[in-house]
Design a protein around this motif. Structure first.
Motif, short mmCIF file in Angstrom:
data_model
loop_
_atom_site.label_atom_id
_atom_site.label_comp_id
_atom_site.label_asym_id
_atom_site.label_seq_id
_atom_site.Cartn_x
_atom_site.Cartn_y
_atom_site.Cartn_z
N PHE A 235 0.72 -1.18 -0.07
CA PHE A 235 -0.28 -0.39 0.19
C PHE A 235 0.98 1.29 0.17
O PHE A 235 0.88 1.85 -0.21
CB PHE A 235 -1.17 -0.30 1.29
CG PHE A 235 -2.31 -0.87 1.18
CD1 PHE A 235 -2.19 -1.66 0.77
CD2 PHE A 235 -3.66 -0.27 1.59
CE1 PHE A 235 -3.48 -1.99 0.21
CE2 PHE A 235 -4.49 -0.50 1.31
CZ PHE A 235 -4.66 -2.21 0.51
N THR B 159 -0.13 2.16 -3.46
CA THR B 159 -1.31 3.57 -3.90
C THR B 159 -0.70 4.96 -4.29
O THR B 159 -1.90 5.65 -4.65
CB THR B 159 -1.44 3.79 -2.09
OG1 THR B 159 -2.26 2.18 -1.47
CG2 THR B 159 -3.46 3.85 -2.18
N ALA C 126 -3.22 -7.19 -2.57
CA ALA C 126 -2.18 -5.44 -2.50
C ALA C 126 -1.82 -4.91 -3.16
O ALA C 126 -2.29 -3.94 -3.54
CB ALA C 126 -1.42 -5.90 -1.23
N ALA D 111 -4.06 -1.94 -4.78
CA ALA D 111 -3.44 -0.79 -4.12
C ALA D 111 -3.42 0.53 -4.92
O ALA D 111 -4.07 1.75 -4.83
CB ALA D 111 -2.01 -0.56 -3.42
N ILE E 52 -3.81 5.78 3.98
CA ILE E 52 -3.25 4.61 4.09
C ILE E 52 -2.85 4.97 6.21
O ILE E 52 -2.67 4.24 6.69
CB ILE E 52 -1.46 4.56 3.18
CG1 ILE E 52 -0.59 6.49 3.47
CG2 ILE E 52 -1.65 4.45 1.86
CD1 ILE E 52 0.62 6.18 2.78
#
Length: 418
Positions: A38, A42, A160, A164, A184
């Protein structure tokens, strides 16, 4: 689901709901492992917007990734020994709190220099959950149940890298780029609350190590000088590196070699992540039915065969989908089968300093993959064939190390759970 010993005594959860307790524990441990992906993936969709706000180029924005990864790698050796000294939960909660505060700093950063400072703080703290989570699994579970839990965590963790960037893109639709770091940071706080509520302290005071640098370094050295540990760790490191070479070169592989656009990375990542998830599922199903040594051997052999297939497909079809992603996706299936099993075997070698063992096992692939992404990938991405041959070479090296380990531990009195 399996019922960990600690959940029945230390977490305050109902004795009458072991199946629910197992599901909650799995989700929390998987969430802890997802913090790393993440943190990296992200923010990717926001890079263009951040470049505009900060007035920097694409090369400078790459520092947002490398600063985090370097700090993560530097701190990784110390999270485990700290947890051996003061307990698992204090390190996890402290790390998640520091990570959340660093995320707030990222969200409020007025320029790239400040952002990089807080990204370093994120990297220093993120490993507190990802590294120690594996240790907790082995603290709570034995044998096949440890392998099954590690496999379940890996299956969720495998999602993930795909989820993300999607979350990052959705957040950009409702707000500017700081929204990603607020998200996050909030995720870290939510994880901290879940850890407090669900996870017991799995390293009791009577088993703790001295909280001094000398003994911590001594524990790390005890792990690092073990021949068995080194052979197994480097074996999985190089087999996984055969998969990671594609991930580290993803921008060149997808855009330059395959000729796809910036929105087409899913064509590569979805099949590869599916391979990881299926492999982890196989590992969980095989736990207690197939010996650890045999399962790892099968997983490694499958990855090697997949790498050979990848070379043949590259030569036959060149940079054409779907053939170009068949090899790396099947490699991921093989490594995904072996990874949960070999992680449990590594921790079993050092039951008194599992945190130190988890740290050493974590830093080896981090360092190797950093070299691959920065130094090897740019050299071997001239063609899909060169990329496939490099992947094959790395996997063969890992398999040779595993064969060495099998030969060195062929005596039944020495070959325990490995």
């Amino acid at each position: 689901g399996p019922t960990p010993r600690g959940l029945l005594t230390g977490s305050g959860m109902p004795r009458s709901s072991p199946r629910r307790a197992g599901a909650l524990l799995t989700l929390v441990l998987a969430g802890m492992s997802m913090l790393g992906p993440f943190s990296i993936d992200t923010p990717f969709p926001a890079f263009a917007q951040m470049r505009g706000d900060f007035g920097v180029g694409a090369e400078q924005m790459q520092l947002v990734v490398s600063a985090y990864m370097l700090a993560f790698a530097v701190m990784t050796p110390f999270h485990g020994p700290l947890s051996d000294a003061i307990g698992r939960k204090p390190v996890i909660i402290g790390a998640l709190t520091a990570y959340a505060m660093a995320s707030v700093g990222c969200a409020l950063s007025p320029n790239l220099s400040v952002l990089l400072f807080f990204r370093v703080l994120q990297g220093l703290s993120a490993g507190g959950s990802t590294i120690i989570g594996r240790t907790i699994i082995r603290d709570l579970f034995d044998g096949p149940e440890a392998q099954r839990m590690m496999s379940r965590v890996m299956m969720i963790f495998g999602l993930a890298p795909a989820v993300a960037p999607i979350i990052g893109g959705l957040l950009l639709r409702v707000g500017p780029w700081p929204a990603i770091f607020w998200f996050i940071g909030g995720f870290a706080l939510l994880l901290g609350a879940a850890v407090l509520a669900v996870i017991p302290e799995t390293h009791p005071a009577e088993r703790r190590r001295p909280l001094r640098l000398g003994p911590m370094l001594s524990d790390l050295w005890q792990v690092a000088r073990s021949g068995e540990f080194e052979r197994m760790s480097w074996a999985i490191t190089f087999v996984f590196a055969g998969q990671f070479i594609y991930i580290g070169a993803a921008a060149i592989f997808v855009v330059d070699l395959l000729g796809k656009g910036e929105g087409d990375f899913w064509m590569f990542f979805v099949p590869m992540i599916s391979g990881v998830i299926v492999g982890s599922w196989i590992s969980g199903r095989a736990a207690g039915r197939v010996s650890a040594r045999r399962l790892i051997t099968v997983g490694f052999s499958f990855s090697a065969a997949a790498a050979v297939l990848g070379v043949l497909l590259a030569v036959a079809f060149g940079p054409v989908l779907p053939w170009a992603v068949v090899g790396p996706s099947l490699i991921a299936l093989g490594s995904g089968t072996a990874f949960p099993t070999i992680q449990v075997a590594l921790l079993d070698l050092f039951p008194s300093v599992r945190g130190a063992a988890a740290s050493v096992a974590g830093v080896m692939p981090l360092a190797t993959n950093a070299v691959i992404a920065s130094a090897v990938a740019p050299i071997v991405t001239g063609s899909v064939t060169a990329l496939a041959l490099t992947s094959l070479a790395l996997i063969v090296l890992g398999c040779l190390l595993w064969v060495w380990h099998l030969a060195a531990t062929a005596d039944p009195s020495r070959a325990t759970s490995q």
